[in-house]
Design a protein around this motif. Structure first.
Motif, mmCIF file in Angstrom:
data_model
loop_
_atom_site.group_PDB
_atom_site.id
_atom_site.type_symbol
_atom_site.label_atom_id
_atom_site.label_comp_id
_atom_site.label_asym_id
_atom_site.label_seq_id
_atom_site.Cartn_x
_atom_site.Cartn_y
_atom_site.Cartn_z
ATOM 1 N N PHE A 153 0.822 -1.215 0.000
ATOM 2 C CA PHE A 153 0.000 0.000 0.000
ATOM 3 C C PHE A 153 0.852 1.259 0.000
ATOM 4 N N GLY A 154 2.161 1.086 0.128
ATOM 5 C CA GLY A 154 3.048 2.243 0.152
ATOM 6 C C GLY A 154 3.896 2.268 1.407
ATOM 7 N N ILE A 155 4.401 3.453 1.756
ATOM 8 C CA ILE A 155 5.309 3.591 2.883
ATOM 9 C C ILE A 155 4.556 3.656 4.205
ATOM 10 N N SER A 156 5.289 3.324 5.272
ATOM 11 C CA SER A 156 4.754 3.469 6.625
ATOM 12 C C SER A 156 5.021 4.887 7.127
ATOM 13 N N LEU A 157 4.538 5.163 8.327
ATOM 14 C CA LEU A 157 5.031 6.329 9.038
ATOM 15 C C LEU A 157 6.502 6.082 9.358
ATOM 16 N N SER A 176 4.110 2.835 18.252
ATOM 17 C CA SER A 176 3.613 4.093 17.704
ATOM 18 C C SER A 176 3.529 4.055 16.178
ATOM 19 N N GLU A 177 4.657 3.864 15.513
ATOM 20 C CA GLU A 177 4.695 3.998 14.052
ATOM 21 C C GLU A 177 4.074 2.811 13.326
ATOM 22 N N LEU A 178 4.427 1.573 13.732
ATOM 23 C CA LEU A 178 3.926 0.408 12.998
ATOM 24 C C LEU A 178 2.425 0.236 13.171
ATOM 25 N N LEU A 179 1.937 0.293 14.412
ATOM 26 C CA LEU A 179 0.507 0.108 14.628
ATOM 27 C C LEU A 179 -0.305 1.190 13.922
ATOM 28 N N ALA A 180 0.185 2.420 13.946
ATOM 29 C CA ALA A 180 -0.518 3.504 13.259
ATOM 30 C C ALA A 180 -0.532 3.260 11.747
ATOM 31 N N SER A 181 0.558 2.749 11.208
ATOM 32 C CA SER A 181 0.628 2.473 9.773
ATOM 33 C C SER A 181 -0.318 1.351 9.387
ATOM 34 N N ARG A 183 -3.069 0.582 10.832
ATOM 35 C CA ARG A 183 -4.450 1.105 10.836
ATOM 36 C C ARG A 183 -4.748 1.847 9.533
ATOM 37 N N VAL A 184 -3.751 2.566 9.029
ATOM 38 C CA VAL A 184 -3.934 3.267 7.755
ATOM 39 C C VAL A 184 -4.059 2.273 6.608
ATOM 40 N N TRP A 185 -3.200 1.246 6.614
ATOM 41 C CA TRP A 185 -3.234 0.245 5.546
ATOM 42 C C TRP A 185 -4.468 -0.642 5.640
ATOM 43 N N ASN A 186 -4.962 -0.849 6.874
ATOM 44 C CA ASN A 186 -6.164 -1.649 7.096
ATOM 45 C C ASN A 186 -6.010 -3.068 6.532
ATOM 46 N N ASN A 187 -4.837 -3.690 6.816
ATOM 47 C CA ASN A 187 -4.617 -5.044 6.298
ATOM 48 C C ASN A 187 -3.937 -5.933 7.321
ATOM 49 N N LYS A 188 -4.242 -5.716 8.602
ATOM 50 C CA LYS A 188 -3.558 -6.436 9.667
ATOM 51 C C LYS A 188 -3.686 -7.945 9.509
#
Length: 294
Positions: A153-157, A176-181, A183-188
């Motif tokens: 989906f692209g880059i992370s935070l 902080s950064e991975l979990l937030a990313s 959530r943005v990607w919505n593909n856990k």
């Protein structure tokens, strides 16, 4: 095949009326090479190179044979080691600063720097082996340490992590950064996380964090080939950063990084890197665990 023979074939086919494209196809040469040979040697009585102006080469045949023997017999691994040996034959011999030594025949031996600044010895046409590659080490200087990741989906935070990445810092970044990313990607549920065997990655509390957050981590064998496409992604970013020559401080470097990170690592680039994984794996298998172009 000797160059003179190839040139003679090109000229013969050209004199027979064949087009540049047909000659290139028949002899498996680039069209530009066919044109160059035709322009350089048509009307000449020889297909040999013209004598070059300037002083005669210091590289005599016994020099060449000595250097080739040193490398093939593992007596020398670097340019300075070759230079030390060659000075026993000639006190004026200098090779330390040469990036490559090129001989005039088909036994040419090359010395060059790879993308990471390492040095490689090899004969023309020889594939990379353990004998050819000299390892490199990190060296001092201004730098910043950054954490980031890529997905289809692209880059992370991303964030700057200071001078040391230890287990505590890594856990903080993941939280902080991975979990937030994610959530943005919505593909856990579909994600498989990939990192190497760095000590901070292998801590028990880090492994527990991934388990608690139900994130699958790819198993990464010890001493395995470094195939993670994030390495290519970082290299692309660094190349772009250092196109700007006037970076004189860490603050300027961090500012430059933020400016190019998203510009370079587009979603399309990230997908291409990740999609290359099957090819990377197959290349390592074909090379029996040896060096590949990746």
């Amino acid at each position: 095949m000797p160059r003179e023979v190839v040139r003679g074939q090109v000229l013969a086919l050209r004199n027979a009326g064949l087009s540049y494209n047909k000659i290139a196809t028949q002899l498996h040469l680039p069209r530009s090479t066919v044109i160059s040979i035709t322009q350089r040697f048509s009307g000449r009585a020889t297909t040999s190179d013209s004598p070059r102006p300037g002083r005669p080469s210091k590289l005599k045949s016994f020099h060449r044979n000595n250097i080739v023997a040193q490398i093939l017999l593992d007596e020398s691994d670097t340019a300075p080691e070759v230079a030390a040996t060659m000075r026993t034959l000639s006190k004026h011999w200098t090779v330390d600063d040469w990036l490559r030594v090129v001989f005039s025949d088909e036994t040419a031996l090359y010395l060059y720097r790879n993308n990471n600044g390492g040095r490689v010895w090899r004969l023309v046409g020889e594939t990379l082996t353990d004998r050819c590659v000299q390892g490199t080490v990190k060296f001092g200087g201004g730098h910043i340490n950054v954490w980031g990741a890529i997905s289809r989906f692209g880059i992370s935070l991303f964030c700057e992590v200071g001078d040391v990445m230890n287990g505590d810092t890594y856990l903080s970044v993941l939280e902080s950064e991975l979990l937030a990313s994610i959530r943005v990607w919505n593909n856990k549920n579909e994600m498989i996380f990939m990192h190497d065997n760095a000590p901070c990655h292998k801590r028990k509390d880090v492994a527990k964090w991934f388990e608690t957050n139900q994130i699958t981590v790819l198993d990464w064998p010890a001493n395995s080939p470094d195939l993670n496409p994030i390495e290519n992604a970082w290299n692309m970013v660094k190349n772009k950063i250092y196109q700007e020559r006037e970076i004189k401080s860490k603050a300027a470097l961090w500012e430059r990084f933020q400016a190019v990170y998203e510009e370079v690592l587009t979603p399309e680039v990230c997908r291409d890197l990740i999609s290359s994984m099957p090819r990377r794996i197959q290349a390592v298998i074909d090379a029996n665990g040896g060096y590949t172009k990746y």
